[in-house]
Design a protein around this motif. Structure first.
Motif: not given
Length: 144
Positions: A58-61, A77-91
């Protein structure tokens, strides 16, 4: 055998990226578009074969764009700052910590135990009610 397949996939991903990046002519796609296509192929291969953790894929880009500068880094990097991505990262972080400590297995065993215990209690309570009713009917027949 699994390690050999894993190693092949690990090497094939970047190889596929470089083949697409350098073998497709500039007239067909510009450099950034070839890089995006190569990265998509690399990520798809790694998602399917899983030679590394999905988070790495997921972090390859971010990693590849930092090296080749296909687009501005803030755009990626702004694409990784969405709430959904941060939720999935935390999970994902929680799941990894649960797997390391064995908490996932303990929760599963506890849940199965409680489910089976609930079924046992439900079955027992129905059985007692039917027996009580049967005795009451038999007693009524004896009295009558």
């Amino acid at each position: 055998m699994k390690k050999k397949g894993s190693l092949i996939s690990l090497i094939t991903g970047p190889l596929l990226f470089f083949l697409i990046l350098f073998l497709i002519p500039e007239a067909v796609f510009p450099f950034a578009a070839r890089g995006a296509l190569g990265l998509i192929a690399w990520m798809a291969l790694w998602w399917i074969t899983a030679p590394v953790d999905y988070a790495v894929t997921g972090f390859l880009p971010i990693i590849v764009n930092a090296i080749f500068q296909f687009v501005d880094m803030p755009t990626v990097i702004s694409n990784y700052a969405s709430e959904t991505i941060l939720l999935l990262l935390g999970a994902s972080l929680l799941v990894v910590s649960w797997e390391i400590t064995g908490l996932d297995k303990r929760i599963s065993i506890c849940r199965i135990y409680l489910s089976c215990r609930g079924l046992h209690l439900e079955k027992s309570s129905h059985g007692h009610a039917e027996n009580k009713g049967a005795r009451t009917s038999a007693q009524a027949d004896q009295k009558g």
